[in-house]
Design a protein around this motif. Structure first.
Motif, PDB file in Angstrom:
ATOM      1  N   VAL A   1       0.817  -1.216   0.000  1.00  0.00           N
ATOM      2  CA  VAL A   1       0.000   0.000   0.000  1.00  0.00           C
ATOM      3  C   VAL A   1       0.853   1.268   0.000  1.00  0.00           C
ATOM      4  CG1 VAL A   1      -1.753   1.300   1.280  1.00  0.00           C
ATOM      5  CG2 VAL A   1      -1.897  -1.189   1.141  1.00  0.00           C
ATOM      6  N   TYR A   2       1.908   1.298   0.787  1.00  0.00           N
ATOM      7  CA  TYR A   2       2.667   2.532   0.984  1.00  0.00           C
ATOM      8  C   TYR A   2       4.068   2.501   0.386  1.00  0.00           C
ATOM      9  CZ  TYR A   2      -1.094   3.199   4.292  1.00  0.00           C
ATOM     10  OH  TYR A   2      -2.336   3.296   4.867  1.00  0.00           O
TER      11      TYR A   2
ATOM     12  N   ARG B   1      -6.191  -4.421   1.772  1.00  0.00           N
ATOM     13  CA  ARG B   1      -7.500  -3.836   1.419  1.00  0.00           C
ATOM     14  C   ARG B   1      -8.004  -2.927   2.539  1.00  0.00           C
ATOM     15  NH1 ARG B   1      -8.324  -8.910  -0.601  1.00  0.00           N
ATOM     16  NH2 ARG B   1      -9.519  -9.573   1.217  1.00  0.00           N
TER      17      ARG B   1
ATOM     18  N   ARG C   1      -6.078   0.311   2.451  1.00  0.00           N
ATOM     19  CA  ARG C   1      -6.510   1.155   1.320  1.00  0.00           C
ATOM     20  C   ARG C   1      -7.877   1.764   1.594  1.00  0.00           C
ATOM     21  NH1 ARG C   1      -4.558  -3.312  -1.728  1.00  0.00           N
ATOM     22  NH2 ARG C   1      -2.537  -2.803  -2.604  1.00  0.00           N
ATOM     23  N   THR C   2      -8.809   0.966   2.114  1.00  0.00           N
ATOM     24  CA  THR C   2     -10.165   1.439   2.387  1.00  0.00           C
ATOM     25  C   THR C   2     -10.158   2.559   3.413  1.00  0.00           C
ATOM     26  OG1 THR C   2     -11.048  -0.743   1.891  1.00  0.00           O
ATOM     27  CG2 THR C   2     -12.465   0.724   3.166  1.00  0.00           C
TER      28      THR C   2
ATOM     29  N   ASP D   1      -8.078   4.817   3.730  1.00  0.00           N
ATOM     30  CA  ASP D   1      -7.576   6.050   3.130  1.00  0.00           C
ATOM     31  C   ASP D   1      -8.647   6.765   2.326  1.00  0.00           C
ATOM     32  OD1 ASP D   1      -5.074   5.678   4.177  1.00  0.00           O
ATOM     33  OD2 ASP D   1      -4.274   4.712   2.386  1.00  0.00           O
TER      34      ASP D   1
END
Length: 82
Positions: free
Chosen positions: A22-23, A75, A78-79, A81
């Motif tokens: 993700v990052y 997931r 991400r959600t 964010d």
């Protein structure tokens, strides 16, 4: 985390992998073992383990769980964010 062992290692690996997905390289992870550093756990208000605290990007968020499914954790990151 609470003590060494296969579950702690699996959780730490899962968190590292999900955060990298993700990052990317902008991710810094600090693993705190409640048995070794009770003061850090108290300071961070960690009552259950394992706990993941994301400070950035804001807002700060926390997750508690087994952290065995890298894709599911990615997931969730991400959600949060959105």
């Amino acid at each position: 985390m609470t003590g060494p062992g296969p579950r702690s290692e699996t959780a730490a690996d899962c968190v590292r992998s999900a955060c990298a997905q993700v990052y990317g390289e902008a991710c810094r992870i600090e693993v705190v073992d409640r048995l070794e550093d009770e003061e850090a756990a108290r300071r961070e208000r960690v009552a259950l383990t394992p706990t993941l605290i994301r400070r950035h990007p804001e807002p700060e968020r926390s997750w508690v769980g087994a952290f065995a499914d890298t894709d599911a954790l990615a997931r969730a990151l991400r959600t949060s964010d959105a």
